[in-house]
Design an enzyme around this catalytic site. Structure first.
Site, PDB file in Angstrom:
ATOM      1  N   GLU A 165       0.793  -1.232   0.000  1.00 50.88           N
ATOM      2  CA  GLU A 165       0.000   0.000   0.000  1.00 50.88           C
ATOM      3  C   GLU A 165       0.830   1.290   0.000  1.00 50.88           C
ATOM      4  O   GLU A 165       0.715   2.115   0.918  1.00 50.88           O
ATOM      5  CB  GLU A 165      -0.948  -0.006   1.215  1.00 50.88           C
ATOM      6  CG  GLU A 165      -1.890  -1.197   1.202  1.00 50.88           C
ATOM      7  CD  GLU A 165      -2.866  -1.203   2.374  1.00 50.88           C
ATOM      8  OE1 GLU A 165      -2.668  -0.414   3.317  1.00 50.88           O
ATOM      9  OE2 GLU A 165      -3.816  -1.993   2.328  1.00 50.88           O
ATOM     10  N   GLU A 280      -5.961 -10.284  -2.328  1.00 51.19           N
ATOM     11  CA  GLU A 280      -6.690 -10.293  -1.052  1.00 51.19           C
ATOM     12  C   GLU A 280      -8.198 -10.269  -1.285  1.00 51.19           C
ATOM     13  O   GLU A 280      -8.948  -9.572  -0.579  1.00 51.19           O
ATOM     14  CB  GLU A 280      -6.260  -9.092  -0.193  1.00 51.19           C
ATOM     15  CG  GLU A 280      -4.750  -9.004  -0.008  1.00 51.19           C
ATOM     16  CD  GLU A 280      -4.296  -7.973   1.017  1.00 51.19           C
ATOM     17  OE1 GLU A 280      -5.140  -7.422   1.744  1.00 51.19           O
ATOM     18  OE2 GLU A 280      -3.071  -7.738   1.091  1.00 51.19           O
TER      19      GLU A 280
HETATM   20  C1  XIL Z   1      -5.262  -7.443   8.019  1.00 48.81           C
HETATM   21  C2  XIL Z   1      -5.130  -8.717   8.840  1.00 48.81           C
HETATM   22  O1  XIL Z   1      -5.797  -9.782   8.226  1.00 48.81           O
HETATM   23  C3  XIL Z   1      -5.660  -8.475  10.212  1.00 48.81           C
HETATM   24  O2  XIL Z   1      -5.503  -9.629  11.012  1.00 48.81           O
HETATM   25  C4  XIL Z   1      -4.924  -7.283  10.837  1.00 48.81           C
HETATM   26  O3  XIL Z   1      -5.424  -6.988  12.039  1.00 48.81           O
HETATM   27  C5  XIL Z   1      -5.105  -6.061   9.945  1.00 48.81           C
HETATM   28  O4  XIL Z   1      -4.632  -6.361   8.674  1.00 48.81           O
HETATM   29  N1  XIL Z   1      -4.865  -5.097   3.508  1.00 48.81           N
HETATM   30  C6  XIL Z   1      -3.679  -5.745   3.761  1.00 48.81           C
HETATM   31  C7  XIL Z   1      -3.615  -6.753   4.824  1.00 48.81           C
HETATM   32  O5  XIL Z   1      -2.698  -5.577   3.020  1.00 48.81           O
HETATM   33  O6  XIL Z   1      -2.345  -6.782   5.420  1.00 48.81           O
HETATM   34  C8  XIL Z   1      -4.685  -6.522   5.877  1.00 48.81           C
HETATM   35  O7  XIL Z   1      -4.638  -7.622   6.770  1.00 48.81           O
HETATM   36  C9  XIL Z   1      -6.030  -6.389   5.224  1.00 48.81           C
HETATM   37  C10 XIL Z   1      -6.043  -5.190   4.311  1.00 48.81           C
END
Ligand code: XIL
Length: 374
Positions: A165, A280
């Site tokens: 990000e 994701e």
């Molecule tokens: C999330 C995790 O799954 C959670 O357990 C944590 O508390 C917060 O982050 N985008 C991303 C991931 O790149 O790293 C994030 O993961 C979700 C959004």
């Protein structure tokens, strides 16, 4: 905190599996097709269509056998959900907590799964001990962190989300970059530096930028897309090793989207000769109303529309969901629930909390099978 808690690889080092080109299927086709009687997994269906299918995994897979079985049956790759994030790994300056990541890597290697390491450098989730350091100190911490973590898993972690990000236009930094400890101290050069360092530590690993919100066609989504393309050009002009772009795919139907326009963006990435990984995938279902089955159908339709478009781009090589079952989605985290305003258990993933396939599973299956063979 979860609130609703109740290598015979596809060539490990060369994920450009190729061999498929897709064309969009008619979005009007129903995604509620009856389950086929054949026992096919998303991984096998994906692989037949030139895609590696995977999911983020965390410690739950070691305590919940039914969940572990789901991964073994359905995935060809796993992403290290939070185990490798800086704050999880390094709560104190001298403390490295590798146990969680070691367990996931060991599991994946034993089961012949591809591993995506998430993530080396992210301007979110920095532990407090990183504050008030000089530029020289921050540079040293980042370099040493990348060396230590990448070398530990050299030859095992196949793909790294080197930087997560990089953009957040809301911070109003020049170029739309996300602010945070790395950016604030090093400027945008932290990105090139991180990639160079990771490539040196494991020259065989595939290196990716992973970005959020690009699915949105509003001002924010478009600004991030533009920033990302500019960053890719700068990196490529400077000869920085960059192999893939991870696009998170946390679908947010509360914001505008335009899948045909999104395909144009993916084609711009493809023109730069990079792989595209949807990293994701899940969906915020807060705005959908009605019974569970009505909402699940809307989820499936949105996921199908998105994926059937994405899969028309031949450079798309991977699709990973963020976890597999609603039971373990990050949308159950207290903080995420607070932000989304959800008043009921979220249903963002292809399996429900009892590990049963939902319409979203069939939507993914249908989109994958709709990818036209060359
Ligand atoms: C999330 C995790 O799954 C959670 O357990 C944590 O508390 C917060 O982050 N985008 C991303 C991931 O790149 O790293 C994030 O993961 C979700 C959004």
């Amino acid at each position: 905190m979860r609130r609703f808690d109740q290598k015979s690889l596809l060539n490990r080092r060369n994920l450009l599996v190729g061999g498929t080109v897709g064309l969009a299927c008619t979005a009007a086709q129903s995604v509620m097709a009856q389950p086929s009687t054949e026992k096919k997994s998303l991984a096998s269906i994906a692989s037949q269509n030139g895609i590696i299918f995977g999911a983020a995994a965390a410690r739950e897979i070691f305590v919940d056998e039914s969940y572990r079985k789901l991964y073994l049956g359905e995935t060809k790759s796993i992403t290290t959900d939070y185990a490798l994030k800086f704050d999880a790994l390094r709560p104190e300056e001298k403390v490295f907590q590798f146990e969680g990541a070691d367990a996931l890597v060991e599991f994946a290697v034993a089961k012949g799964l591809i591993i995506r390491g998430h993530t080396l450098v992210w301007n979110e989730n920095s532990p407090p001990w990183l504050k008030n350091k000089s530029k020289a100190q921050i540079t040293k911490i980042m370099d040493e962190h990348i060396d230590k973590v990448v070398l530990r898993y050299k030859g095992k972690i196949d793909i790294w989300d080197v930087v997560n990000e990089p953009f957040w236009p809301g911070h109003n930094a020049s170029g739309g970059y996300r602010q945070g400890i790395w950016y604030d101290v090093l400027g945008k050069d932290y990105i090139a530096q991180a990639f160079k360092r990771a490539a040196k530590a494991d020259p065989g690993a595939k290196l990716a930028i992973n970005e959020a919100h690009t699915e949105r066609s509003d001002e924010l989504g478009l600004a991030i897309r533009n920033g990302l393309l500019r960053l890719i050009d700068e990196m490529q002009n400077a000869g920085i090793p960059l192999h893939a772009i991870g696009l998170q795919g946390h679908l947010q139907p509360q914001f505008p989207s335009n899948d045909a326009g999104y395909v144009k963006f993916l084609e711009q990435i493809a023109a730069r000769k990079l792989e595209i990984h949807i990293t994701e995938l899940d969906i915020d279902d807060t705005i959908y109303t009605g019974s569970v089955s009505v909402r699940d159908k809307q989820v499936a339709e949105r996921v199908y529309a998105y994926l059937s478009h994405v899969l028309t781009v031949p450079n798309v090589k991977m699709i990973s969901t963020w976890q597999l079952s609603d039971r373990y989605s990050w949308y159950n985290d207290t903080e995420v629930l607070r932000k989304s305003g959800a008043t009921r258990a979220p249903r963002p993933l292809p399996f429900d909390s009892d590990m049963t396939k939902k319409p979203m599973w069939f939507a993914i299956e249908k989109a994958l099978n709709g990818r036209k063979k060359i």
